[in-house]
Design a protein around this motif. Structure first.
Motif, PDB file in Angstrom:
ATOM      1  N   LEU A  64       0.824  -1.209   0.000  1.00  0.00           N
ATOM      2  CA  LEU A  64       0.000   0.000   0.000  1.00  0.00           C
ATOM      3  C   LEU A  64       0.856   1.256   0.000  1.00  0.00           C
ATOM      4  O   LEU A  64       0.542   2.226  -0.692  1.00  0.00           O
ATOM      5  CB  LEU A  64      -0.936   0.006   1.209  1.00  0.00           C
ATOM      6  CG  LEU A  64      -2.049  -1.028   1.204  1.00  0.00           C
ATOM      7  CD1 LEU A  64      -2.789  -1.006   2.539  1.00  0.00           C
ATOM      8  CD2 LEU A  64      -3.003  -0.821   0.049  1.00  0.00           C
ATOM      9  N   GLU A  65       1.932   1.247   0.776  1.00  0.00           N
ATOM     10  CA  GLU A  65       2.810   2.416   0.830  1.00  0.00           C
ATOM     11  C   GLU A  65       3.477   2.690  -0.510  1.00  0.00           C
ATOM     12  O   GLU A  65       3.612   3.835  -0.920  1.00  0.00           O
ATOM     13  CB  GLU A  65       3.858   2.242   1.919  1.00  0.00           C
ATOM     14  CG  GLU A  65       3.293   2.420   3.308  1.00  0.00           C
ATOM     15  CD  GLU A  65       4.340   2.250   4.394  1.00  0.00           C
ATOM     16  OE1 GLU A  65       5.544   2.248   4.073  1.00  0.00           O
ATOM     17  OE2 GLU A  65       3.935   2.125   5.562  1.00  0.00           O
ATOM     18  N   SER A  66       3.880   1.636  -1.198  1.00  0.00           N
ATOM     19  CA  SER A  66       4.538   1.837  -2.487  1.00  0.00           C
ATOM     20  C   SER A  66       3.544   2.219  -3.584  1.00  0.00           C
ATOM     21  O   SER A  66       3.940   2.760  -4.605  1.00  0.00           O
ATOM     22  CB  SER A  66       5.318   0.581  -2.895  1.00  0.00           C
ATOM     23  OG  SER A  66       4.435  -0.486  -3.162  1.00  0.00           O
ATOM     24  N   ALA A  67       2.254   1.976  -3.361  1.00  0.00           N
ATOM     25  CA  ALA A  67       1.245   2.283  -4.372  1.00  0.00           C
ATOM     26  C   ALA A  67       0.580   3.631  -4.150  1.00  0.00           C
ATOM     27  O   ALA A  67      -0.198   4.075  -4.980  1.00  0.00           O
ATOM     28  CB  ALA A  67       0.182   1.192  -4.382  1.00  0.00           C
ATOM     29  N   ASP A  68       0.875   4.284  -3.037  1.00  0.00           N
ATOM     30  CA  ASP A  68       0.327   5.603  -2.735  1.00  0.00           C
ATOM     31  C   ASP A  68      -1.202   5.609  -2.797  1.00  0.00           C
ATOM     32  O   ASP A  68      -1.806   6.335  -3.576  1.00  0.00           O
ATOM     33  CB  ASP A  68       0.929   6.644  -3.686  1.00  0.00           C
ATOM     34  CG  ASP A  68       0.646   8.062  -3.220  1.00  0.00           C
ATOM     35  OD1 ASP A  68       0.556   8.277  -1.997  1.00  0.00           O
ATOM     36  OD2 ASP A  68       0.499   8.946  -4.083  1.00  0.00           O
ATOM     37  N   VAL A  69      -1.829   4.805  -1.974  1.00  0.00           N
ATOM     38  CA  VAL A  69      -3.286   4.724  -1.886  1.00  0.00           C
ATOM     39  C   VAL A  69      -3.787   5.836  -0.991  1.00  0.00           C
ATOM     40  O   VAL A  69      -3.211   6.116   0.056  1.00  0.00           O
ATOM     41  CB  VAL A  69      -3.717   3.355  -1.302  1.00  0.00           C
ATOM     42  CG1 VAL A  69      -5.213   3.283  -1.126  1.00  0.00           C
ATOM     43  CG2 VAL A  69      -3.224   2.233  -2.184  1.00  0.00           C
ATOM     44  N   SER A  70      -4.873   6.485  -1.393  1.00  0.00           N
ATOM     45  CA  SER A  70      -5.451   7.543  -0.566  1.00  0.00           C
ATOM     46  C   SER A  70      -6.730   7.029   0.103  1.00  0.00           C
ATOM     47  O   SER A  70      -7.480   6.257  -0.477  1.00  0.00           O
ATOM     48  CB  SER A  70      -5.736   8.792  -1.398  1.00  0.00           C
ATOM     49  OG  SER A  70      -6.660   8.500  -2.423  1.00  0.00           O
ATOM     50  N   PHE A  71      -6.942   7.475   1.318  1.00  0.00           N
ATOM     51  CA  PHE A  71      -8.097   7.080   2.115  1.00  0.00           C
ATOM     52  C   PHE A  71      -8.911   8.304   2.447  1.00  0.00           C
ATOM     53  O   PHE A  71      -8.368   9.394   2.536  1.00  0.00           O
ATOM     54  CB  PHE A  71      -7.621   6.380   3.390  1.00  0.00           C
ATOM     55  CG  PHE A  71      -7.046   5.019   3.128  1.00  0.00           C
ATOM     56  CD1 PHE A  71      -7.854   3.911   3.120  1.00  0.00           C
ATOM     57  CD2 PHE A  71      -5.693   4.868   2.858  1.00  0.00           C
ATOM     58  CE1 PHE A  71      -7.327   2.647   2.873  1.00  0.00           C
ATOM     59  CE2 PHE A  71      -5.154   3.621   2.617  1.00  0.00           C
ATOM     60  CZ  PHE A  71      -5.973   2.509   2.619  1.00  0.00           C
ATOM     61  N   PRO A  72     -10.229   8.152   2.649  1.00  0.00           N
ATOM     62  CA  PRO A  72     -11.044   6.946   2.645  1.00  0.00           C
ATOM     63  C   PRO A  72     -11.174   6.371   1.233  1.00  0.00           C
ATOM     64  O   PRO A  72     -11.064   7.088   0.241  1.00  0.00           O
ATOM     65  CB  PRO A  72     -12.391   7.400   3.188  1.00  0.00           C
ATOM     66  CG  PRO A  72     -12.443   8.862   2.958  1.00  0.00           C
ATOM     67  CD  PRO A  72     -11.029   9.351   2.931  1.00  0.00           C
ATOM     68  N   THR A  73     -11.405   5.078   1.194  1.00  0.00           N
ATOM     69  CA  THR A  73     -11.566   4.378  -0.071  1.00  0.00           C
ATOM     70  C   THR A  73     -12.559   3.235   0.114  1.00  0.00           C
ATOM     71  O   THR A  73     -12.860   2.847   1.240  1.00  0.00           O
ATOM     72  CB  THR A  73     -10.214   3.859  -0.598  1.00  0.00           C
ATOM     73  OG1 THR A  73     -10.381   3.370  -1.922  1.00  0.00           O
ATOM     74  CG2 THR A  73      -9.655   2.756   0.276  1.00  0.00           C
ATOM     75  N   GLU A 118     -11.919   3.874   6.195  1.00  0.00           N
ATOM     76  CA  GLU A 118     -11.669   5.293   6.460  1.00  0.00           C
ATOM     77  C   GLU A 118     -10.187   5.652   6.439  1.00  0.00           C
ATOM     78  O   GLU A 118      -9.835   6.789   6.150  1.00  0.00           O
ATOM     79  CB  GLU A 118     -12.283   5.691   7.800  1.00  0.00           C
ATOM     80  CG  GLU A 118     -13.797   5.539   7.842  1.00  0.00           C
ATOM     81  CD  GLU A 118     -14.491   6.341   6.754  1.00  0.00           C
ATOM     82  OE1 GLU A 118     -14.094   7.511   6.518  1.00  0.00           O
ATOM     83  OE2 GLU A 118     -15.407   5.797   6.125  1.00  0.00           O
ATOM     84  N   SER A 119      -9.343   4.681   6.777  1.00  0.00           N
ATOM     85  CA  SER A 119      -7.904   4.944   6.836  1.00  0.00           C
ATOM     86  C   SER A 119      -7.163   3.644   6.524  1.00  0.00           C
ATOM     87  O   SER A 119      -7.765   2.565   6.502  1.00  0.00           O
ATOM     88  CB  SER A 119      -7.497   5.445   8.225  1.00  0.00           C
ATOM     89  OG  SER A 119      -7.708   4.419   9.184  1.00  0.00           O
ATOM     90  N   GLU A 120      -5.868   3.781   6.317  1.00  0.00           N
ATOM     91  CA  GLU A 120      -5.054   2.587   6.093  1.00  0.00           C
ATOM     92  C   GLU A 120      -5.090   1.690   7.328  1.00  0.00           C
ATOM     93  O   GLU A 120      -5.176   0.473   7.220  1.00  0.00           O
ATOM     94  CB  GLU A 120      -3.615   2.976   5.770  1.00  0.00           C
ATOM     95  CG  GLU A 120      -2.737   1.783   5.472  1.00  0.00           C
ATOM     96  CD  GLU A 120      -1.326   2.166   5.065  1.00  0.00           C
ATOM     97  OE1 GLU A 120      -0.470   1.266   5.084  1.00  0.00           O
ATOM     98  OE2 GLU A 120      -1.076   3.335   4.723  1.00  0.00           O
ATOM     99  N   GLN A 121      -5.058   2.292   8.502  1.00  0.00           N
ATOM    100  CA  GLN A 121      -5.119   1.507   9.734  1.00  0.00           C
ATOM    101  C   GLN A 121      -6.449   0.762   9.842  1.00  0.00           C
ATOM    102  O   GLN A 121      -6.486  -0.381  10.292  1.00  0.00           O
ATOM    103  CB  GLN A 121      -4.916   2.417  10.953  1.00  0.00           C
ATOM    104  CG  GLN A 121      -4.713   1.636  12.240  1.00  0.00           C
ATOM    105  CD  GLN A 121      -3.479   0.741  12.184  1.00  0.00           C
ATOM    106  OE1 GLN A 121      -2.395   1.188  11.854  1.00  0.00           O
ATOM    107  NE2 GLN A 121      -3.656  -0.533  12.489  1.00  0.00           N
ATOM    108  N   ASP A 122      -7.538   1.387   9.416  1.00  0.00           N
ATOM    109  CA  ASP A 122      -8.846   0.737   9.408  1.00  0.00           C
ATOM    110  C   ASP A 122      -8.828  -0.493   8.499  1.00  0.00           C
ATOM    111  O   ASP A 122      -9.334  -1.559   8.871  1.00  0.00           O
ATOM    112  CB  ASP A 122      -9.904   1.739   8.946  1.00  0.00           C
ATOM    113  CG  ASP A 122     -11.323   1.200   9.007  1.00  0.00           C
ATOM    114  OD1 ASP A 122     -11.614   0.353   9.887  1.00  0.00           O
ATOM    115  OD2 ASP A 122     -12.152   1.638   8.180  1.00  0.00           O
TER     116      ASP A 122
END
Length: 109
Positions: free
Chosen positions: A28-37, A75-79
């Protein structure tokens, strides 16, 4: 999660073998995903990606992990990581108790 690989004299190997949410987090970090998703957006982008769920290198498709989490939005990467942790952990535990896994543990190669 992560485990140190077997020790040998090759310095090119990684210090840790990542699996489960640690492996997913790195992707996920290398793909630069934005949240919420949404789960649908994640599935479109990563559904075909195999994520290792144990140190032996067994994998599961990210789309299967998302389906097992049964969530529509994050809502977030942690979620996302919190929702998928039990999925990867259940898969790891199910594999480690199989007859084949027990036999492999007995054989030194």
């Amino acid at each position: 999660m992560g485990v140190r690989p077997p020790a040998d004299d090759v310095d090119e190997e990684p210090d840790v073998v990542e699996f489960g949410i640690a492996a997913l987090d790195a992707r996920l970090e290398s793909a630069d995903v934005s949240f919420p998703t949404t789960a649908s957006e994640l599935d479109d982008r990563f559904g075909h990606t195999d994520i290792p769920y144990d140190a032996a290198g067994n994998t599961m498709a990210f789309s299967d992990a998302l389906a097992a989490a049964d969530r529509g939005q994050f809502e977030s990467e942690q979620d996302l990581l919190n929702a998928l942790h039990p999925v990867f952990e259940n898969k790891r535990q199910a594999t480690s108790t199989s007859i084949v896994s027990r036999l492999r543990a007995l054989v030194p190669f």
